[in-house]
Design a protein around this motif. Structure first.
Motif, PDB file in Angstrom:
ATOM      1  N   GLY A 408       0.815  -1.215   0.000  1.00 28.19           N
ATOM      2  CA  GLY A 408       0.000   0.000   0.000  1.00 28.19           C
ATOM      3  C   GLY A 408       0.845   1.258   0.000  1.00 28.19           C
ATOM      4  N   ILE A 409       1.881   1.283   0.828  1.00 32.28           N
ATOM      5  CA  ILE A 409       2.763   2.461   0.879  1.00 32.28           C
ATOM      6  C   ILE A 409       3.542   2.600  -0.424  1.00 32.28           C
ATOM      7  N   TRP A 410       3.933   1.454  -1.006  1.00 27.42           N
ATOM      8  CA  TRP A 410       4.631   1.499  -2.296  1.00 27.42           C
ATOM      9  C   TRP A 410       3.759   2.128  -3.379  1.00 27.42           C
ATOM     10  N   GLU A 411       2.463   1.816  -3.372  1.00 32.73           N
ATOM     11  CA  GLU A 411       1.603   2.331  -4.437  1.00 32.73           C
ATOM     12  C   GLU A 411       1.191   3.777  -4.211  1.00 32.73           C
ATOM     13  N   GLY A 412       0.838   4.128  -2.974  1.00 33.99           N
ATOM     14  CA  GLY A 412       0.265   5.458  -2.781  1.00 33.99           C
ATOM     15  C   GLY A 412       0.716   6.196  -1.541  1.00 33.99           C
ATOM     16  N   GLY A 413       1.782   5.727  -0.892  1.00 36.03           N
ATOM     17  CA  GLY A 413       2.266   6.401   0.302  1.00 36.03           C
ATOM     18  C   GLY A 413       1.214   6.427   1.401  1.00 36.03           C
ATOM     19  N   LEU A 414       1.100   7.554   2.098  1.00 34.28           N
ATOM     20  CA  LEU A 414       0.156   7.675   3.197  1.00 34.28           C
ATOM     21  C   LEU A 414      -1.287   7.539   2.708  1.00 34.28           C
ATOM     22  N   LEU A 415      -1.592   8.090   1.532  1.00 36.12           N
ATOM     23  CA  LEU A 415      -2.951   7.972   0.998  1.00 36.12           C
ATOM     24  C   LEU A 415      -3.300   6.511   0.707  1.00 36.12           C
ATOM     25  N   GLY A 416      -2.353   5.765   0.177  1.00 33.91           N
ATOM     26  CA  GLY A 416      -2.593   4.346  -0.071  1.00 33.91           C
ATOM     27  C   GLY A 416      -2.895   3.601   1.214  1.00 33.91           C
ATOM     28  N   LEU A 417      -2.153   3.923   2.266  1.00 31.69           N
ATOM     29  CA  LEU A 417      -2.372   3.285   3.561  1.00 31.69           C
ATOM     30  C   LEU A 417      -3.745   3.649   4.126  1.00 31.69           C
ATOM     31  N   LEU A 418      -4.131   4.924   4.021  1.00 28.39           N
ATOM     32  CA  LEU A 418      -5.436   5.359   4.531  1.00 28.39           C
ATOM     33  C   LEU A 418      -6.584   4.712   3.752  1.00 28.39           C
ATOM     34  N   VAL A 419      -6.423   4.538   2.455  1.00 29.58           N
ATOM     35  CA  VAL A 419      -7.456   3.884   1.647  1.00 29.58           C
ATOM     36  C   VAL A 419      -7.607   2.423   2.058  1.00 29.58           C
ATOM     37  N   ILE A 420      -6.501   1.740   2.283  1.00 27.92           N
ATOM     38  CA  ILE A 420      -6.564   0.344   2.730  1.00 27.92           C
ATOM     39  C   ILE A 420      -7.335   0.233   4.041  1.00 27.92           C
ATOM     40  N   VAL A 421      -7.007   1.101   4.995  1.00 30.12           N
ATOM     41  CA  VAL A 421      -7.666   1.050   6.302  1.00 30.12           C
ATOM     42  C   VAL A 421      -9.153   1.389   6.177  1.00 30.12           C
ATOM     43  N   THR A 422      -9.477   2.409   5.397  1.00 33.63           N
ATOM     44  CA  THR A 422     -10.877   2.842   5.252  1.00 33.63           C
ATOM     45  C   THR A 422     -11.729   1.765   4.598  1.00 33.63           C
ATOM     46  N   VAL A 423     -11.254   1.272   3.465  1.00 37.24           N
ATOM     47  CA  VAL A 423     -12.009   0.241   2.743  1.00 37.24           C
ATOM     48  C   VAL A 423     -12.086  -1.038   3.570  1.00 37.24           C
ATOM     49  N   GLY A 424     -10.985  -1.404   4.205  1.00 29.98           N
ATOM     50  CA  GLY A 424     -10.980  -2.617   5.019  1.00 29.98           C
ATOM     51  C   GLY A 424     -11.918  -2.525   6.208  1.00 29.98           C
ATOM     52  N   LEU A 425     -11.933  -1.372   6.867  1.00 32.30           N
ATOM     53  CA  LEU A 425     -12.801  -1.206   8.029  1.00 32.30           C
ATOM     54  C   LEU A 425     -14.267  -1.237   7.629  1.00 32.30           C
ATOM     55  N   LEU A 426     -14.618  -0.521   6.569  1.00 28.41           N
ATOM     56  CA  LEU A 426     -16.003  -0.512   6.100  1.00 28.41           C
ATOM     57  C   LEU A 426     -16.426  -1.903   5.636  1.00 28.41           C
ATOM     58  N   GLY A 427     -15.609  -2.517   4.785  1.00 26.80           N
ATOM     59  CA  GLY A 427     -15.953  -3.835   4.269  1.00 26.80           C
ATOM     60  C   GLY A 427     -16.013  -4.891   5.353  1.00 26.80           C
ATOM     61  N   GLY A 428     -15.100  -4.804   6.314  1.00 23.94           N
ATOM     62  CA  GLY A 428     -15.083  -5.786   7.392  1.00 23.94           C
ATOM     63  C   GLY A 428     -16.336  -5.750   8.245  1.00 23.94           C
ATOM     64  N   PHE A 429     -16.781  -4.550   8.608  1.00 24.50           N
ATOM     65  CA  PHE A 429     -17.985  -4.454   9.434  1.00 24.50           C
ATOM     66  C   PHE A 429     -19.251  -4.784   8.650  1.00 24.50           C
ATOM     67  N   LEU A 430     -19.278  -4.418   7.366  1.00 25.24           N
ATOM     68  CA  LEU A 430     -20.419  -4.814   6.539  1.00 25.24           C
ATOM     69  C   LEU A 430     -20.478  -6.333   6.393  1.00 25.24           C
ATOM     70  N   GLY A 431     -19.314  -6.951   6.254  1.00 29.68           N
ATOM     71  CA  GLY A 431     -19.282  -8.406   6.160  1.00 29.68           C
ATOM     72  C   GLY A 431     -19.680  -9.079   7.452  1.00 29.68           C
ATOM     73  N   ARG A 432     -19.231  -8.523   8.568  1.00 31.60           N
ATOM     74  CA  ARG A 432     -19.514  -9.146   9.868  1.00 31.60           C
ATOM     75  C   ARG A 432     -20.985  -9.042  10.245  1.00 31.60           C
ATOM     76  N   PHE A 433     -21.605  -7.900   9.973  1.00 33.13           N
ATOM     77  CA  PHE A 433     -22.962  -7.673  10.462  1.00 33.13           C
ATOM     78  C   PHE A 433     -24.052  -7.881   9.397  1.00 33.13           C
ATOM     79  N   LEU A 434     -23.701  -7.758   8.118  1.00 34.53           N
ATOM     80  CA  LEU A 434     -24.719  -7.869   7.069  1.00 34.53           C
ATOM     81  C   LEU A 434     -24.496  -9.043   6.121  1.00 34.53           C
TER      82      LEU A 434
END
Length: 460
Positions: A408-434
Motif C-alpha cells: 500500500g505504501i509502495w503504491e500510494g504512500g500515506l494515501l494508499g495506507l489510509l485507503v486500505i484502512v478505510t475500505v478494510g474497516l467498512l468492508g469488514g464491518f459490513l461483512g460481519r454484520f450484514l
C-alpha cells in the motif's frame, strides 16, 4: 525453444513454491483464501513473474490449501478457511463417531480427484463461452453491474447485501475523487483493503473496550487430537483406493457440475452439492463419508473453474473467486489492467492461449497433489499437533498485515495506507454484520471503476 523451456521451468518452480507455501498455510486455521492467496499472488505478479508461472503459482496454491485445510477441520474441529466452514458439520459428526482420520483421508482424496477433473472441464466450458467474449467486453460496465447484484443476492446477506452495494460503491468513488485531487491514482490499495478487511476489523475491534471484553477468555482453548492411524503401505496412497467407487462417482459428478456454474459462491455450491448427494444415501455413515468427500472436492473444482472460465473466456473477473482470491490474475496495475471505459483487458487472458491454460493448469494441479496429498496423508497428525502447539495465529496475521502495508505504501504512500484502512474497516464491518462478503465487495469495487463512469456518461 529456449524461451519455451525457460517458461516451463519457471512455471514448474513457481507451482512448487505455491504448493509448498500454501500446504503450510492451510494447516493454520482461519487463514482465509482471499487474505492469503490474493496478496501473495499480487506480489508474484508485481515482481514480474512470467504469465505461466503466475497461473501455476495461484492454482497450485489454491489446490494445496484446500487439501491441507482438511487437517484442522477434521482433526481439530475448527474450519481451516472460509471454504471449510461448509465441511465442519460433517467433520464434527465423524469426530464424534471416533473416525476423524477417515474424514481427513476422504476429504483430501476427494479433493485430488475433483481437481484433476476440473481443469479440462473448466477449459472446455471456457472455450464454449469464448465466442461471446467480445460482446461481453463491450457491455462490461453493465455486465459488472448485473453480476454485482446477482452475487450480492446469493451471498449470506441477501437483500441487505444488495442494498449495501450502493453506499459501498459511493465510498469507493469518493475515495477515488479524493486521491485524484492529490495526483494519486490507486488500484492495488482498494484490492488489498478488501482482501484483509476481516483482519482490519478484528484489530480495530480489539481497541474498543466492549469488544475487547467480549473477546477475553478465562482459560486456554483446548483441542482434542485423535490418535494417528495409517492404513496403507508406502508414501503415496492411491486416492481411488481411499474412497470407494460410489464416493468417486459422486465426487466426479459434483466436480463436473461445479466446473460449469462459475457465477455462484463456492461455499454455497459446496453446501448445495452436499445436500443433493446426501439426500440420495440412506445409511448414515456412508452418507457422512460420501458427502464430506464430495464437498471437499467441490471446494477444489469451484476455485479452479471460477478462476479459469472468466479468465479464458472473457478476461473479466465475473465470478466470486475471480473477483476475490484470483483478482490479481485479472487486474494488477500497472502490469494487468481492465480498462474502465472500453472494457478492454490486458492480463493472462491475452498472454496465454487455451492449450497453455490447459497444460499449465494441469501442471499446477499435479504438482499440488504430489506435494500436498502424500504430506497430508502421512504427516497430518504431527502437523496438526505442531501448528496447534507452536504456531502463533497472531504472527501469521501480522505477517500478512505487514505485506499489505508495504504494498500500500509502495503504491500510494500515506494515501494508499489510509485507503486500505478505510475500505478494510467498512468492508469488514459490513461483512460481519450484514453478510456483505468479500466477493460482493470486490464486485462493488469493479462497479465503482467500470459501471459508475458508464452510468454518468449515459446520464449526461
Amino acid at each position: 525453444m529456449e524461451g519455451l523451456l525457460y517458461e516451463i521451468l519457471m512455471a514448474l518452480a513457481l507451482g512448487l513454491f505455491g504448493a509448498v507455501l500454501f500446504s503450510a498455510i492451510g494447516l493454520v486455521s482461519g487463514t482465509d483464501e482471499t487474505t492469503t492467496l490474493a496478496p501473495l499472488t499480487m506480489l508474484v505478479v508485481l515482481l514480474g513473474a512470467p504469465p505461466a508461472g503466475i497461473l501455476t503459482f495461484f492454482l497450485a496454491g489454491a489446490v494445496a490449501k484446500h487439501m491441507t485445510h482438511a487437517v484442522p477441520t477434521a482433526l481439530l474441529g475448527i474450519p481451516g478457511d472460509t471454504s471449510a466452514t461448509a465441511l465442519i458439520g460433517d467433520a464434527n459428526h465423524l469426530r464424534r463417531l471416533g473416525v476423524p482420520h477417515v474424514a481427513l483421508r476422504k476429504m483430501i482424496s476427494g479433493g485430488a480427484v475433483a481437481a484433476v477433473i476440473a481443469v479440462p472441464l473448466a477449459v472446455l466450458f471456457a472455450v464454449l463461452l469464448a465466442p461471446f467474449g467480445d460482446v461481453i467486453k463491450q457491455f462490461a460496465p453493465w455486465v459488472f453491474l448485473c453480476a454485482a447484484f446477482t452475487i450480492a443476492y446469493f451471498s449470506a446477506g441477501r437483500w441487505a447485501s444488495v442494498l449495501a452495494l450502493l453506499p459501498f460503491v459511493l465510498v469507493i468513488v469518493a475515495l477515488q475523487t479524493l486521491t485524484a485531487q492529490y495526483g494519486v491514482k490507486l488500484a492495488v490499495s482498494y484490492f488489498l483493503g478488501i482482501a484483509v478487511a476481516p483482519l482490519i476489523t478484528s484489530l480495530f475491534s480489539m481497541l474498543a473496550p466492549a469488544e475487547r471484553e467480549r473477546m477475553r477468555r478465562d482459560q486456554y482453548r483446548v483441542f482434542s487430537l485423535a490418535p494417528d492411524m495409517k492404513g496403507w503401505r508406502g508414501y503415496f496412497p492411491n486416492p481411488l483406493r481411499v474412497i470407494n467407487k460410489r464416493q468417486a462417482r459422486m465426487t466426479a459428478m459434483a466436480a463436473s457440475v461445479t466446473s460449469a456454474t462459475f457465477v455462484f459462491s463456492p461455499v454455497a455450491m459446496t453446501v448445495i452439492m452436499g445436500e443433493l448427494i446426501g439426500a440420495r444415501i440412506k445409511q448414515a455413515y456412508e452418507r457422512l463419508t460420501t458427502v464430506i468427500t464430495a464437498r471437499n472436492g467441490v471446494t477444489e473444482s469451484t476455485y479452479i473453474a471460477e478462476a479459469l472460465i472468466p479468465l479464458i473466456a472473457f478476461g473479466l473477473p465475473l465470478s466470486p473467486v475471480a473477483a476475490g482470491p484470483a483478482a490479481p490474475l485479472f487486474n494488477a496495475p500497472p502490469r494487468f489492467t481492465v480498462d474502465s471505459v472500453s472494457g478492454e483487458v490486458n492480463n493472462l487472458h491475452n498472454l496465454l492461449n487455451n492449450w497453455e491454460f490447459f497444460g499449465y493448469g494441469m501442471m499446477a494441479v499435479l504438482v499440488a497433489i504430489l506435494i500436498a496429498y502424500p504430506f497430508t496423508m502421512n504427516f497430518a497428525h504431527q502437523a496438526a499437533s505442531f501448528v496447534s502447539r507452536r504456531i502463533s495465529h497472531e504472527a501469521v496475521i501480522a505477517t500478512f498485515i505487514g505485506l499489505v502495508l508495504v504494498v500500500g505504501i509502495w503504491e500510494g504512500g500515506l494515501l494508499g495506507l489510509l485507503v486500505i484502512v478505510t475500505v478494510g474497516l467498512l468492508g469488514g464491518f459490513l461483512g460481519r454484520f450484514l453478510g456483505f462478503n468479500i466477493g460482493v465487495q470486490f464486485m462493488g469495487y469493479y462497479t465503482a471503476v467500470l459501471s459508475v463512469p458508464a452510468l454518468i456518461a449515459l446520464l449526461n
